[in-house]
Design a protein around this motif. Structure first.
Motif, PDB file in Angstrom:
ATOM      1  N   MET A   1       0.846  -1.203   0.000  1.00  0.00           N
ATOM      2  CA  MET A   1       0.000   0.000   0.000  1.00  0.00           C
ATOM      3  C   MET A   1       0.880   1.252   0.000  1.00  0.00           C
ATOM      4  SD  MET A   1      -2.748   1.300   2.890  1.00  0.00           S
ATOM      5  CE  MET A   1      -3.907  -0.029   2.546  1.00  0.00           C
ATOM      6  N   GLU A   2       0.543   2.199  -0.887  1.00  0.00           N
ATOM      7  CA  GLU A   2       1.258   3.466  -0.900  1.00  0.00           C
ATOM      8  C   GLU A   2       0.865   4.314   0.311  1.00  0.00           C
ATOM      9  OE1 GLU A   2       0.757   5.645  -4.453  1.00  0.00           O
ATOM     10  OE2 GLU A   2       1.443   4.039  -5.782  1.00  0.00           O
ATOM     11  N   ARG A   3       1.850   5.097   0.798  1.00  0.00           N
ATOM     12  CA  ARG A   3       1.563   5.922   1.975  1.00  0.00           C
ATOM     13  C   ARG A   3       0.643   7.088   1.630  1.00  0.00           C
ATOM     14  NH1 ARG A   3       5.555   7.156   6.983  1.00  0.00           N
ATOM     15  NH2 ARG A   3       4.098   8.419   8.203  1.00  0.00           N
ATOM     16  N   LYS A   4       0.675   7.568   0.394  1.00  0.00           N
ATOM     17  CA  LYS A   4      -0.191   8.670  -0.017  1.00  0.00           C
ATOM     18  C   LYS A   4      -1.606   8.164  -0.235  1.00  0.00           C
ATOM     19  CE  LYS A   4      -0.495  12.372  -3.472  1.00  0.00           C
ATOM     20  NZ  LYS A   4       0.125  12.949  -4.690  1.00  0.00           N
ATOM     21  N   PRO A   5      -2.594   8.704   0.457  1.00  0.00           N
ATOM     22  CA  PRO A   5      -3.976   8.221   0.302  1.00  0.00           C
ATOM     23  C   PRO A   5      -4.588   8.635  -1.025  1.00  0.00           C
ATOM     24  CG  PRO A   5      -3.912  10.109   1.778  1.00  0.00           C
ATOM     25  CD  PRO A   5      -2.480   9.764   1.472  1.00  0.00           C
ATOM     26  N   LYS A   6      -5.723   8.026  -1.346  1.00  0.00           N
ATOM     27  CA  LYS A   6      -6.434   8.369  -2.573  1.00  0.00           C
ATOM     28  C   LYS A   6      -6.984   9.785  -2.483  1.00  0.00           C
ATOM     29  CE  LYS A   6      -7.791   3.663  -3.843  1.00  0.00           C
ATOM     30  NZ  LYS A   6      -8.922   2.750  -4.130  1.00  0.00           N
ATOM     31  N   ILE A   7      -7.300  10.339  -3.650  1.00  0.00           N
ATOM     32  CA  ILE A   7      -7.678  11.752  -3.725  1.00  0.00           C
ATOM     33  C   ILE A   7      -8.914  12.060  -2.899  1.00  0.00           C
ATOM     34  CG2 ILE A   7      -9.013  11.424  -5.859  1.00  0.00           C
ATOM     35  CD1 ILE A   7      -7.989  14.246  -6.679  1.00  0.00           C
ATOM     36  N   GLU A   8      -9.878  11.129  -2.827  1.00  0.00           N
ATOM     37  CA  GLU A   8     -11.094  11.379  -2.060  1.00  0.00           C
ATOM     38  C   GLU A   8     -10.778  11.579  -0.577  1.00  0.00           C
ATOM     39  OE1 GLU A   8     -10.636   8.819  -4.059  1.00  0.00           O
ATOM     40  OE2 GLU A   8     -11.985   9.220  -5.762  1.00  0.00           O
ATOM     41  N   ILE A   9      -9.841  10.787  -0.065  1.00  0.00           N
ATOM     42  CA  ILE A   9      -9.463  10.911   1.342  1.00  0.00           C
ATOM     43  C   ILE A   9      -8.673  12.197   1.564  1.00  0.00           C
ATOM     44  CG2 ILE A   9      -8.092   9.868   3.188  1.00  0.00           C
ATOM     45  CD1 ILE A   9      -8.853   7.137   2.025  1.00  0.00           C
ATOM     46  N   ARG A  10      -7.787  12.545   0.630  1.00  0.00           N
ATOM     47  CA  ARG A  10      -7.028  13.788   0.766  1.00  0.00           C
ATOM     48  C   ARG A  10      -7.956  14.993   0.798  1.00  0.00           C
ATOM     49  NH1 ARG A  10      -3.941  11.546  -3.573  1.00  0.00           N
ATOM     50  NH2 ARG A  10      -4.219  13.415  -4.848  1.00  0.00           N
ATOM     51  N   ARG A  11      -8.974  14.983  -0.060  1.00  0.00           N
ATOM     52  CA  ARG A  11      -9.934  16.087  -0.066  1.00  0.00           C
ATOM     53  C   ARG A  11     -10.671  16.187   1.276  1.00  0.00           C
ATOM     54  NH1 ARG A  11     -12.465  14.669  -5.994  1.00  0.00           N
ATOM     55  NH2 ARG A  11     -10.947  15.825  -7.267  1.00  0.00           N
ATOM     56  N   LYS A  12     -11.085  15.050   1.815  1.00  0.00           N
ATOM     57  CA  LYS A  12     -11.793  15.033   3.095  1.00  0.00           C
ATOM     58  C   LYS A  12     -10.912  15.588   4.213  1.00  0.00           C
ATOM     59  CE  LYS A  12     -13.838  11.748   6.411  1.00  0.00           C
ATOM     60  NZ  LYS A  12     -15.138  12.427   6.559  1.00  0.00           N
ATOM     61  N   LEU A  13      -9.649  15.167   4.240  1.00  0.00           N
ATOM     62  CA  LEU A  13      -8.735  15.617   5.292  1.00  0.00           C
ATOM     63  C   LEU A  13      -8.422  17.105   5.172  1.00  0.00           C
ATOM     64  CD1 LEU A  13      -6.291  12.568   5.320  1.00  0.00           C
ATOM     65  CD2 LEU A  13      -8.088  13.084   6.986  1.00  0.00           C
ATOM     66  N   ARG A  14      -8.253  17.586   3.939  1.00  0.00           N
ATOM     67  CA  ARG A  14      -8.001  19.016   3.738  1.00  0.00           C
ATOM     68  C   ARG A  14      -9.177  19.855   4.233  1.00  0.00           C
ATOM     69  NH1 ARG A  14      -5.607  17.499  -1.477  1.00  0.00           N
ATOM     70  NH2 ARG A  14      -7.580  17.909  -2.526  1.00  0.00           N
ATOM     71  N   LYS A  15     -10.370  19.416   3.856  1.00  0.00           N
ATOM     72  CA  LYS A  15     -11.559  20.216   4.159  1.00  0.00           C
ATOM     73  C   LYS A  15     -11.835  20.273   5.655  1.00  0.00           C
ATOM     74  CE  LYS A  15     -16.194  21.157   2.459  1.00  0.00           C
ATOM     75  NZ  LYS A  15     -17.241  20.781   1.474  1.00  0.00           N
ATOM     76  N   GLU A  16     -11.621  19.164   6.376  1.00  0.00           N
ATOM     77  CA  GLU A  16     -11.971  19.157   7.790  1.00  0.00           C
ATOM     78  C   GLU A  16     -11.076  20.071   8.622  1.00  0.00           C
ATOM     79  OE1 GLU A  16     -11.798  15.176   9.258  1.00  0.00           O
ATOM     80  OE2 GLU A  16      -9.612  15.151   9.427  1.00  0.00           O
ATOM     81  N   VAL A  17      -9.890  20.423   8.121  1.00  0.00           N
ATOM     82  CA  VAL A  17      -9.031  21.368   8.852  1.00  0.00           C
ATOM     83  C   VAL A  17      -9.100  22.775   8.262  1.00  0.00           C
ATOM     84  CG1 VAL A  17      -7.459  19.552   9.611  1.00  0.00           C
ATOM     85  CG2 VAL A  17      -6.959  20.783   7.493  1.00  0.00           C
ATOM     86  N   GLY A  18     -10.042  22.999   7.352  1.00  0.00           N
ATOM     87  CA  GLY A  18     -10.185  24.336   6.774  1.00  0.00           C
ATOM     88  C   GLY A  18      -9.098  24.692   5.789  1.00  0.00           C
ATOM     89  N   PHE A  19      -8.437  23.664   5.198  1.00  0.00           N
ATOM     90  CA  PHE A  19      -7.411  23.834   4.162  1.00  0.00           C
ATOM     91  C   PHE A  19      -6.130  24.479   4.677  1.00  0.00           C
ATOM     92  CE2 PHE A  19     -11.649  24.249   2.141  1.00  0.00           C
ATOM     93  CZ  PHE A  19     -11.690  23.021   1.518  1.00  0.00           C
ATOM     94  N   GLY A  20      -5.941  24.474   5.978  1.00  0.00           N
ATOM     95  CA  GLY A  20      -4.705  24.976   6.571  1.00  0.00           C
ATOM     96  C   GLY A  20      -4.329  24.130   7.768  1.00  0.00           C
ATOM     97  N   CYS A  21      -3.060  24.072   8.094  1.00  0.00           N
ATOM     98  CA  CYS A  21      -2.597  23.260   9.220  1.00  0.00           C
ATOM     99  C   CYS A  21      -3.333  23.682  10.501  1.00  0.00           C
ATOM    100  CB  CYS A  21      -1.090  23.421   9.398  1.00  0.00           C
ATOM    101  SG  CYS A  21      -0.413  22.444  10.765  1.00  0.00           S
ATOM    102  N   PRO A  22      -3.955  22.722  11.215  1.00  0.00           N
ATOM    103  CA  PRO A  22      -4.804  23.062  12.367  1.00  0.00           C
ATOM    104  C   PRO A  22      -4.050  23.322  13.667  1.00  0.00           C
ATOM    105  CG  PRO A  22      -4.817  20.694  12.057  1.00  0.00           C
ATOM    106  CD  PRO A  22      -4.000  21.264  10.922  1.00  0.00           C
ATOM    107  N   VAL A  23      -2.732  23.163  13.690  1.00  0.00           N
ATOM    108  CA  VAL A  23      -1.981  23.449  14.911  1.00  0.00           C
ATOM    109  C   VAL A  23      -2.132  24.940  15.225  1.00  0.00           C
ATOM    110  CG1 VAL A  23       0.313  23.487  15.967  1.00  0.00           C
ATOM    111  CG2 VAL A  23      -0.358  21.570  14.511  1.00  0.00           C
ATOM    112  N   PRO A  24      -2.492  25.298  16.452  1.00  0.00           N
ATOM    113  CA  PRO A  24      -2.723  26.710  16.796  1.00  0.00           C
ATOM    114  C   PRO A  24      -1.562  27.612  16.376  1.00  0.00           C
ATOM    115  CG  PRO A  24      -3.424  25.310  18.601  1.00  0.00           C
ATOM    116  CD  PRO A  24      -2.749  24.405  17.600  1.00  0.00           C
ATOM    117  N   GLY A  25      -1.920  28.717  15.702  1.00  0.00           N
ATOM    118  CA  GLY A  25      -0.927  29.683  15.265  1.00  0.00           C
ATOM    119  C   GLY A  25      -0.264  29.360  13.949  1.00  0.00           C
TER     120      GLY A  25
END
Length: 254
Positions: A1-25
């Motif tokens: 299995m490749e470490r990079k997920p499929k595009i559908e999962i990448r889109r879901k992960l990007r969207k749930e953090v608001g398209f920016g790294c969620p670490v404060p600041g």
């Protein structure tokens, strides 16, 4: 299995953090995919519930154990989407080939001008480097993507923002079907230029290589603006295959 997920999962992960790294600041838009529940080293998986989108710096820290599983779960589920996603392209050159809507423009400052207003253009900084600009356009009262001297901002109700850590590409999609993209690339030889732009005018292949190219697309459905990979359509006018070298403007629409 490749470490990079499929595009559908990448889109879901990007969207749930608001398209920016969620670490404060942080909020950086150049995202990677961290497997934490369980970690990748324990089980190869692409379960989005056990993954989170992080910037390169915080991904490395997470791999090193900086965050607990509980902390990462809170980051996944307590993030409010940012009103604006911002970033910067660090691609700066003294000479630049713009490929915009099927047109090829070498060190041409205005790629597209519409009714005396530039839509996509270049400017130079104090060191002589060319910087990319894209005008902000409003559709039905809702602003869209814009760029000022390589600094870009995503406005409006975006559906997806894809900005890999390489820092050479950006793709933005909106819920109504509007989209835009910017991609920088190096073409090391005439052969590479011919291979990548096989449909371009023959005169393009006489330019000196290596050359840095930037490809721009910008589609606004309700505004009748379609700057696609192969052609430019504005106000019912279609343009393609133009080749300009060191001109003031490339495609001019009155």
């Amino acid at each position: 299995m490749e470490r990079k997920p499929k595009i559908e999962i990448r889109r879901k992960l990007r969207k749930e953090v608001g398209f920016g790294c969620p670490v404060p600041g942080c909020g950086r838009p150049f995202l990677e995919w961290h497997h934490f529940d369980p970690p990748w080293r324990e089980l190869n998986h692409h379960n989005p519930e056990g993954m989170i989108a992080l910037c390169t710096e915080h991904h490395a820290q997470a791999d090193g154990g900086a965050f607990t599983i509980e902390q990462l779960k809170r980051l996944k589920h307590s993030v409010v989407e940012a009103a604006q996603v911002k970033g910067r392209f660090n691609w700066m050159r003294n000479e630049l080939l713009m490929v915009v809507g099927g047109n090829y423009l070498l060190e041409t400052y205005e790629a597209i001008r519409y009714k005396e207003t530039p839509l996509i253009w270049l400017s130079r900084d104090d060191e002589g480097y060319l910087l990319l600009n894209v005008a902000q356009v409003t559709v039905d009262g809702e602003p869209r993507f814009s760029m000022e001297e390589n600094f870009w901002t995503v406005h409006g109700n975006e559906e997806d923002v894809d900005c890999p850590p390489s820092g050479k590409m950006l793709s933005v999609k909106y819920t109504n079907g509007d989209s835009c993209s910017v991609k920088f690339l190096e073409l090391a030889s005439k052969e590479a230029l011919q291979k990548h732009y096989a449909d371009a005018p023959e005169a393009l292949f006489d330019i000196e290589t290596p050359v840095t190219a930037v490809e721009v697309t910008f589609r606004l459905k309700n505004a009748g603006l379609d700057i696609g990979p192969k052609k430019t359509v504005i106000g019912g006018n279609t343009f393609r295959g133009n080749f300009s070298v060191r001109c003031g403007a490339g495609v001019v629409i009155n």
